[in-house]
Design an enzyme around this catalytic site. Sequence first.
Site, mmCIF file in Angstrom:
data_model
loop_
_atom_site.group_PDB
_atom_site.id
_atom_site.type_symbol
_atom_site.label_atom_id
_atom_site.label_comp_id
_atom_site.label_asym_id
_atom_site.label_seq_id
_atom_site.Cartn_x
_atom_site.Cartn_y
_atom_site.Cartn_z
ATOM 1 N N GLY A 97 9.101 -7.131 -2.964
ATOM 2 C CA GLY A 97 9.900 -8.340 -3.187
ATOM 3 C C GLY A 97 10.488 -8.345 -4.581
ATOM 4 O O GLY A 97 11.565 -8.910 -4.795
ATOM 5 N N PRO A 128 -1.933 8.897 6.742
ATOM 6 C CA PRO A 128 -2.030 7.498 6.309
ATOM 7 C C PRO A 128 -1.639 7.329 4.846
ATOM 8 O O PRO A 128 -1.964 8.179 4.014
ATOM 9 C CB PRO A 128 -3.510 7.169 6.523
ATOM 10 C CG PRO A 128 -4.207 8.490 6.359
ATOM 11 C CD PRO A 128 -3.260 9.532 6.886
ATOM 12 N N GLY A 164 -1.047 4.092 1.724
ATOM 13 C CA GLY A 164 -1.015 2.717 1.246
ATOM 14 C C GLY A 164 -0.255 2.691 -0.059
ATOM 15 O O GLY A 164 0.247 3.721 -0.513
ATOM 16 N N CYS A 165 -0.182 1.529 -0.667
ATOM 17 C CA CYS A 165 0.548 1.412 -1.930
ATOM 18 C C CYS A 165 0.047 0.173 -2.657
ATOM 19 O O CYS A 165 -0.104 -0.895 -2.039
ATOM 20 C CB CYS A 165 2.053 1.303 -1.655
ATOM 21 S SG CYS A 165 3.070 1.204 -3.145
ATOM 22 N N HIS A 197 5.671 10.346 -2.263
ATOM 23 C CA HIS A 197 5.551 8.885 -2.311
ATOM 24 C C HIS A 197 6.063 8.349 -3.649
ATOM 25 O O HIS A 197 6.838 7.383 -3.682
ATOM 26 C CB HIS A 197 4.075 8.503 -2.099
ATOM 27 C CG HIS A 197 3.799 7.042 -2.100
ATOM 28 N ND1 HIS A 197 3.377 6.358 -0.978
ATOM 29 C CD2 HIS A 197 3.866 6.109 -3.090
ATOM 30 C CE1 HIS A 197 3.207 5.076 -1.272
ATOM 31 N NE2 HIS A 197 3.488 4.904 -2.552
ATOM 32 N N GLU A 198 5.652 8.993 -4.741
ATOM 33 C CA GLU A 198 6.066 8.518 -6.063
ATOM 34 C C GLU A 198 7.536 8.807 -6.335
ATOM 35 O O GLU A 198 8.233 8.002 -6.963
ATOM 36 C CB GLU A 198 5.186 9.140 -7.152
ATOM 37 C CG GLU A 198 3.706 8.785 -7.044
ATOM 38 C CD GLU A 198 3.467 7.295 -6.911
ATOM 39 O OE1 GLU A 198 4.164 6.505 -7.587
ATOM 40 O OE2 GLU A 198 2.587 6.906 -6.112
ATOM 41 N N HIS A 205 9.559 6.086 -4.968
ATOM 42 C CA HIS A 205 9.585 4.891 -5.821
ATOM 43 C C HIS A 205 10.713 4.976 -6.848
ATOM 44 O O HIS A 205 11.330 3.955 -7.180
ATOM 45 C CB HIS A 205 8.255 4.723 -6.550
ATOM 46 C CG HIS A 205 7.218 3.965 -5.773
ATOM 47 N ND1 HIS A 205 7.412 2.682 -5.319
ATOM 48 C CD2 HIS A 205 5.966 4.315 -5.382
ATOM 49 C CE1 HIS A 205 6.332 2.271 -4.682
ATOM 50 N NE2 HIS A 205 5.437 3.245 -4.698
#
Length: 233
Positions: free
Chosen positions: A61, A159, A161-162, A204-205, A208
């Site tokens: 968000g 799997p 998460g974050c 994943h990073e 970002h």
Amino acid sequence: MAAALAAGRRLAVGRGRPGAPGRGCGDAAGWGERERSYWRALRRRVLGPPAPPFAAPCQVGAPVLRAAAAAVAPEKLGGPELRELAAALAAGLRSGPCLGLSAPQLGVPLRVFAAELPPDRCSRYPPALRRAHCIEPFPLRLLVNPVLRVLDAHLVTGPEGCVSLKGFSAYVPRHWAVHVSGVDEHGEPVSWEATGWAARIIQHEMDHLDGILYIDRMDTRTFTNVSWMELLD
């Protein structure tokens, strides 16, 4: 760097959506103006707004998580602001605890991330998962202006998460092997060839840094509230 920190503060704080519903579902979706308690408002007035790098990761968000990060200028390498960011990323990894953390997650829109998988954390994974995803410990690594190259394009779903989406997880396809190169906070070259779990963390990073979250790549039918069983208890 100072301009990036100021931009991070603006992106991380953001504003409520104009014209969005102010009652009912709108409030649950975070659309209305947020009211602070008296003591939180007083603390904010006395201490001022928090400044990045934040002590806790931004949550989904926050606009900073959806913006492409800027490259660190060469003249900033080895400077105090970059060293402060590197220390904040390392501290955030260990207090999370998490395996990877990017500068945008701490409100700083720069292309920097850190990752670490200590042996004690590695040993907590089930043996079958460790074998299937080649989960092995690796020391703390910090990369500035990283560049990713895929070594094995075979996609493996696993799997994830974050810490910027607390309480949720999903299965995400990632390339099996990658190479990432860049420099550390002092400007020294860093080269990392990774397979399995480490490659997953790197991808994943890197996402970002481009404003991409794992929910953009996940198998949507696997998206899970990790506490769903407790909530039904």
